[in-house]
Design an enzyme around this catalytic site. Structure first.
Site, PDB file in Angstrom:
ATOM      1  N   SER A 283      -7.859 -57.720  32.927  1.00  0.00           N
ATOM      2  CA  SER A 283      -9.207 -58.206  33.823  1.00  0.00           C
ATOM      3  C   SER A 283      -9.637 -56.805  34.663  1.00  0.00           C
ATOM      4  CB  SER A 283      -8.404 -59.118  34.833  1.00  0.00           C
ATOM      5  OG  SER A 283      -9.570 -60.045  35.354  1.00  0.00           O
TER       6      SER A 283
ATOM      7  N   HIS B 156      -7.377 -67.251  31.532  1.00  0.00           N
ATOM      8  CA  HIS B 156      -7.599 -65.985  31.989  1.00  0.00           C
ATOM      9  C   HIS B 156      -6.074 -65.651  32.491  1.00  0.00           C
ATOM     10  CE1 HIS B 156      -9.458 -62.546  33.387  1.00  0.00           C
ATOM     11  NE2 HIS B 156      -8.844 -62.652  34.757  1.00  0.00           N
TER      12      HIS B 156
HETATM   13  C1  GTR Z   1     -12.377 -62.000  39.100  1.00  0.00           C
HETATM   14  C2  GTR Z   1     -13.510 -61.275  38.691  1.00  0.00           C
HETATM   15  C3  GTR Z   1     -13.453 -60.897  37.394  1.00  0.00           C
HETATM   16  C4  GTR Z   1     -12.053 -60.273  37.110  1.00  0.00           C
HETATM   17  C5  GTR Z   1     -10.736 -61.091  37.771  1.00  0.00           C
HETATM   18  C6  GTR Z   1      -9.530 -60.353  37.593  1.00  0.00           C
HETATM   19  O1  GTR Z   1     -12.465 -62.823  40.219  1.00  0.00           O
HETATM   20  O2  GTR Z   1     -14.701 -62.004  38.969  1.00  0.00           O
HETATM   21  O3  GTR Z   1     -14.297 -59.858  37.034  1.00  0.00           O
HETATM   22  O4  GTR Z   1     -11.898 -58.857  37.125  1.00  0.00           O
HETATM   23  O5  GTR Z   1     -11.332 -61.521  38.975  1.00  0.00           O
HETATM   24  O6  GTR Z   1      -9.259 -59.461  37.740  1.00  0.00           O
HETATM   25  O7  GTR Z   1      -8.584 -61.271  37.668  1.00  0.00           O
END
Ligand code: GTR
Length: 396
Positions: free
Chosen positions: A234, A377
């Site tokens: 991420s 995610h």
């Molecule tokens: C989210 C962000 C993403 C990603 C994520 C993370 O809120 O919008 O770009 O980086 O965090 O790092 O888990």
């Protein structure tokens, strides 16, 4: 009715910015604008780039410069002194499998100094020097046990497969906070970066931390730094890509679900957009990047060009189907197009011929790999396991 309205207002007020925008984001492929991407192989002066010499002397530096100026800001490379000191603060959770080195890395510049902590596990079994995997960690700090519970940093599994593995926490170089991110290396070591439109920001600062970890690996007799992998998930995955564009010492770069400002193409405006990310996280990218809020079509680059900077070293990208916010298709397309440098310039067998919609299994090519899994995610053991199959082939 009034009560209902109040409730709606309360819910709205307490939703984080990113959650609010996730609902407004475009997830409809038919609304993605037609893709017009800058050509990897035409230089700014219009020269067609066909050879390794021209790629390395002309086009690669141009692309690097664009990202440094317009997106991430500079990662300064200079300092006066670096030193390594072993600390002994926490108990080794894997005493049977590894020796734990808690390393304080102190960097000095113009009389100022900053110390960052690196946690490195070196296998007890097997023959040194060991290949090494570094994770940039923005999650709970090691030694918080939840890291291994969540499979985010599966230290024991990596050790059992013969890897040394290390991580440092993002916060030890730059806090992940719009108000305080400069309170690490930026204000201490590189204060001149603070006012520049292309000055160092948090993603670059974490990359600087990864480079200092590499400084430690290269002088370590039990580590084979020529077999190194830099891993980030991420936001740390975005950072890993930019780091590797800056520092050719990483043999493999693995960006997991890095999305907007990472592997995904910005011009698709699918899921998270430049405006949304710059609003929620104004401390990640440089000031220039904010010019492209709501104006992705005016970007003189896209993320396939960032991926191209890593060639001819190995690159791995992974997505999750339930992570539409990060635009899995945009991540794959970017890898597919960016890998043309691997095939057309470096003659590597790394052409992604499968359409995104037809991917049913991991695609592991000579110098590039991709997988997409079910689920949300997160960096899971499933991701690690598939990635390690790719890494084993590269390090053979
Ligand atoms: C989210 C962000 C993403 C990603 C994520 C993370 O809120 O919008 O770009 O980086 O965090 O790092 O888990």
């Amino acid at each position: 009715m009034k009560n209902l309205l109040n409730l709606a207002l309360v819910i709205f007020t307490f939703l984080p910015i990113s959650a609010m925008s996730q609902n407004n984001a475009n997830y409809d492929e038919s609304k993605v604008p037609p893709l017009v991407l800058p050509d990897l192989f035409v230089s700014e002066s219009g020269q067609i780039i066909e050879s390794v010499e021209d790629w390395e002397a002309i086009r690669r530096p141009e692309i690097f410069q664009l990202f440094q100026q317009e997106v991430y800001g500079e990662i300064p490379k200079d300092f006066d002194k670096i030193s390594f000191q072993l600390a002994q603060e926490s108990t080794n959770p894997y005493p049977e499998l590894a020796n734990l080195e808690e390393v304080d890395i102190t960097v000095e510049r113009y009389g100022n100094s900053l110390t960052m902590r690196l946690n490195l596990f070196i296998p007890k079994e097997g023959k040194a020097p060991f290949p090494v995997i570094l994770l940039i960690n923005h999650r709970p700090k090691y030694p918080d046990g939840s890291l291994s519970e969540e499979e985010y940093w599966p230290v024991d599994e990596l050790l059992k497969r013969g890897y040394a593995t290390a991580s440092f926490h993002a916060e030890t170089v730059a806090p992940d906070n719009a108000e305080t991110f400069q309170n690490g290396i930026i204000s201490t070591l590189y204060p001149e970066q603070m006012e520049k439109p292309d000055g160092l920001k948090a993603l670059g600062a974490w990359g600087w931390g990864a480079m200092r970890a590499m400084d430690y690996f290269v002088q370590h007799p039990e580590i084979d730094a020529s077999k190194s992998a830099l891993v980030g998930h991420s936001r740390s995955g975005k950072s890993a890509l930019w780091t590797s564009a800056n520092d050719p010492r990483w043999a493999i770069t693995y960006s997991n679900e890095s999305g907007c400002g990472g592997a995904a193409l910005s011009k698709r405006k699918y899921g998270e957009t430049v405006q949304v990310i710059n609003t929620a996280f104004p401390h990640w990218f440089d000031e220039n990047f904010k010019k492209y809020n709501g104006a992705e079509e005016t970007l003189p680059l896209d993320q396939h060009m960032l991926l191209s900077l890593i060639a001819p070293r190995a690159l791995y990208v992974a997505s999750a189907k339930g992570d539409q916010w990060a635009d899995p298709k945009g991540e794959y397309l970017s890898l597919q197009i960016g890998s043309r440098v691997q095939t057309d310039i470096y003659q590597k067998d790394s052409g992604f011929e499968t359409d995104f919609e037809s991917i049913i299994e991991p695609i592991h090519l000579e110098n590039a790999g991709y997988h997409i899994r079910e689920g949300k995610h997160s960096l899971k053991w499933e991701d690690w396991g598939i990635f390690l199959e790719f890494a084993a082939k590269i390090f053979q």
